[in-house]
Design a protein around this motif. Structure first.
Motif, mmCIF file in Angstrom:
data_model
loop_
_atom_site.group_PDB
_atom_site.id
_atom_site.type_symbol
_atom_site.label_atom_id
_atom_site.label_comp_id
_atom_site.label_asym_id
_atom_site.label_seq_id
_atom_site.Cartn_x
_atom_site.Cartn_y
_atom_site.Cartn_z
ATOM 1 N N UNK B 201 1.023 -1.165 0.118
ATOM 2 C CA UNK B 201 -0.038 0.083 -0.029
ATOM 3 C C UNK B 201 1.047 1.276 0.030
ATOM 4 N N UNK B 202 1.790 1.193 0.821
ATOM 5 C CA UNK B 202 2.898 2.440 0.991
ATOM 6 C C UNK B 202 3.570 2.759 -0.491
ATOM 7 N N UNK B 203 4.012 1.641 -1.082
ATOM 8 C CA UNK B 203 4.708 1.587 -2.397
ATOM 9 C C UNK B 203 3.776 2.250 -3.379
ATOM 10 N N UNK B 204 2.543 1.776 -3.333
ATOM 11 C CA UNK B 204 1.566 2.275 -4.524
ATOM 12 C C UNK B 204 1.038 3.640 -4.303
ATOM 13 N N UNK B 208 5.691 7.252 -6.474
ATOM 14 C CA UNK B 208 5.935 8.091 -7.513
ATOM 15 C C UNK B 208 6.363 9.401 -7.206
ATOM 16 N N UNK B 209 6.634 9.900 -5.961
ATOM 17 C CA UNK B 209 7.190 11.127 -5.584
ATOM 18 C C UNK B 209 8.601 11.132 -6.042
ATOM 19 N N UNK B 242 10.615 2.592 -12.159
ATOM 20 C CA UNK B 242 10.669 3.957 -11.740
ATOM 21 C C UNK B 242 10.330 4.819 -12.992
ATOM 22 N N UNK B 243 10.769 4.620 -14.233
ATOM 23 C CA UNK B 243 10.361 5.524 -15.446
ATOM 24 C C UNK B 243 8.880 5.385 -15.532
ATOM 25 N N UNK B 244 8.338 4.386 -15.460
ATOM 26 C CA UNK B 244 6.822 4.433 -15.610
ATOM 27 C C UNK B 244 6.261 5.075 -14.712
ATOM 28 N N UNK B 245 7.018 5.188 -13.317
ATOM 29 C CA UNK B 245 6.147 6.128 -12.651
ATOM 30 C C UNK B 245 6.549 7.575 -12.236
ATOM 31 N N UNK B 246 7.440 8.029 -13.272
ATOM 32 C CA UNK B 246 7.969 9.214 -13.435
ATOM 33 C C UNK B 246 7.106 10.368 -13.306
ATOM 34 N N UNK B 251 2.161 14.967 -8.585
ATOM 35 C CA UNK B 251 0.807 14.530 -8.054
ATOM 36 C C UNK B 251 0.807 15.005 -6.619
ATOM 37 N N UNK B 252 -0.516 14.854 -5.997
ATOM 38 C CA UNK B 252 -0.723 14.984 -4.595
ATOM 39 C C UNK B 252 -0.593 13.599 -4.060
ATOM 40 N N UNK B 253 0.055 13.305 -2.854
ATOM 41 C CA UNK B 253 0.004 12.184 -2.488
ATOM 42 C C UNK B 253 -0.836 12.159 -1.201
ATOM 43 N N UNK B 254 -1.436 10.707 -0.788
ATOM 44 C CA UNK B 254 -0.889 9.548 -1.536
ATOM 45 C C UNK B 254 -1.825 9.430 -2.760
ATOM 46 N N UNK B 255 -1.174 8.631 -3.882
ATOM 47 C CA UNK B 255 -1.625 8.411 -5.162
ATOM 48 C C UNK B 255 -2.743 7.244 -5.105
ATOM 49 N N UNK B 256 -3.832 7.354 -5.686
ATOM 50 C CA UNK B 256 -4.887 6.057 -5.684
ATOM 51 C C UNK B 256 -4.097 4.697 -6.211
ATOM 52 N N UNK B 257 -4.495 3.716 -5.594
ATOM 53 C CA UNK B 257 -3.768 2.382 -5.999
ATOM 54 C C UNK B 257 -3.949 2.164 -7.442
#
Lengths: 277, 277
Positions: B201-204, B208-209, B242-246, B251-257
């Motif tokens: 959950x934390x990673x999802x 991206x930050x 990480x490229x895909x999440x770059x 975004x504002x965090x937390x990002x939705x799963x």
């Protein structure tokens, strides 16, 4: 694992056969200890069985299924191995094409001694009937909603993290040794990730036992991730790590840390940059 | 991180400068909050400084060092970034060739607020003198025995596991979603690896930050491992994750799963095997 899966079925009062042709003395000892009935040839086992559960090293799963299909087996074939869903699908087609029924399976957990430790996942048509065979035993059968190869898919993603992160940690230990910062890394871990030194010790001492089986499993996971649109590199790298430890299969355990580090770095090219300057 | 490293040095009574040209409003706010002295241009900072500590995204480290060397800087340059030892060696040669002194560094831990959380590792000639600058601050300086790029080497192997295993877990979550066994995987983890659902959950929600910075760091780690004779695939795969999440940097965090899973699988080719049959 095969012995405890067989025993779980036997607990329900089912006859449990094993084919002895070409098997090792250790396999015979385990089969006899569990009281399985010996038949010599696989073709005889196929002729006498309503259900066959395949539990073997992943890289041998396809060949075993071909041998069973080649006998014209008409019962239910459960492939419980760590194989990609795509391969499970091909094995299913082969078995069904030869006149049998296919149920996809996978096993997560250690050899089952008591309920609660180990799940036999089952998916597809006929999964519920196969699950009933396990009702009285130590292995817990779980029928997956979803697709007919979901059991194989679940095993791939589960092992992707467990065996993949173990291989990653082994690689880090090899890298730290090669770069001569292994003591500093352990001291830093002791402060910031205190579980890693002990986990590292266990991996250095015991990972070689099953590495020869894990190499193929990692290659299957790499294929599975690529087919799912994700990078395969984590697990092709993990396959290489386990390949380097494959020669430890016959060692006595625990293996000395130095030997495992040497095996991890065997064949490594000297670094182009000389850190001693 | 730069702000708390600067403050750690400032605690010892040292003047602490920052070069404001081309920097963001957020950087200005941090620098002013810490009471750093503003100089406009990097060339002026170089002219007035005895020691420069470089703390920047890893992929920018070489260019910054070139700019500093280009001013004819004659003080001590500490590269504290997550870069390969081979690159640290090249940066060291560049700085020394231009007339300065080089000390290799790396930082492990969060932005330092109190002693005990964060280490500044230092290696090579002059490391002990640089370490003294940190005596009064929250960041703990550690001088490494070993080679002049050992601080960079230690950072590579440390981050190889932390950020590498995080990327591996993200990849597993993407794979489980793609193969439609994500719910089953969470249920299995809840039984056998109970810390993984919460870690997932934390990673999802937060990976991206810093993903835009981690991509380059993973490529550097991949190079480092290959030069050490180990497979580079774990970290080239991690770089791709990480490229895909770059794109989540703003975004504002937390990002939705769901969004993170979509980003992880964006551009994924459909699997050649159809699991819905």
């Amino acid at each position: 694992m095969g012995a405890t899966i067989g025993r779980s079925i036997q607990c329900g009062g089912h006859r449990t056969l094993w084919a002895s042709q070409g098997r090792s003395r250790e396999t015979r000892q385990r089969a006899e200890a569990e009281g399985f009935e010996e038949v010599t040839a696989l073709v005889d086992l196929c002729a006498q069985s309503d259900v066959i559960v395949s539990v073997c090293p992943p890289h041998a799963a396809a060949q075993l299924a071909e041998q069973v299909a080649g006998t014209g087996y008409g019962g239910v074939y459960v492939d419980a191995n760590a194989i990609p869903p795509a391969l499970a699908g091909r094995i299913g087609e082969l078995i069904v094409g030869a006149g049998g029924g296919y149920v996809d399976g996978s096993i997560i957990g250690p050899p089952a001694r008591a309920s609660g430790s180990t799940r036999v996942y089952l998916s597809g048509t006929g999964a519920a009937s196969v699950a009933e065979l396990f009702d009285a035993g130590a292995a817990d059968a779980v029928v997956l909603d979803g697709f007919f190869t979901s059991a194989s898919a679940l095993k791939m993603v589960y092992a992707a993290y467990t065996k993949g992160s173990a291989a990653l940690l082994l690689s880090v230990l090899g890298g730290a040794r090669s770069l001569r910062v292994d003591e500093a890394l352990r001291l830093e871990w002791a402060m910031s990730i205190p579980e890693l030194p002990a986990r590292s010790d266990r991996l250095l001492e015991y990972s070689g036992r099953k590495a020869w089986r894990f190499e193929g499993e990692m290659r299957f996971i790499s294929e599975t991730f690529e087919s799912a649109g994700l990078p395969g590199g984590f697990h092709s790298a993990a396959a290489e790590i386990y390949r380097r430890l494959g020669g430890q299969a016959d060692e006595s355990f625990p293996v000395a840390h130095e030997q495992t580090l040497t095996d991890l770095l065997a064949g490594a090219e000297p670094a182009p940059f000389d850190p001693t300057r």
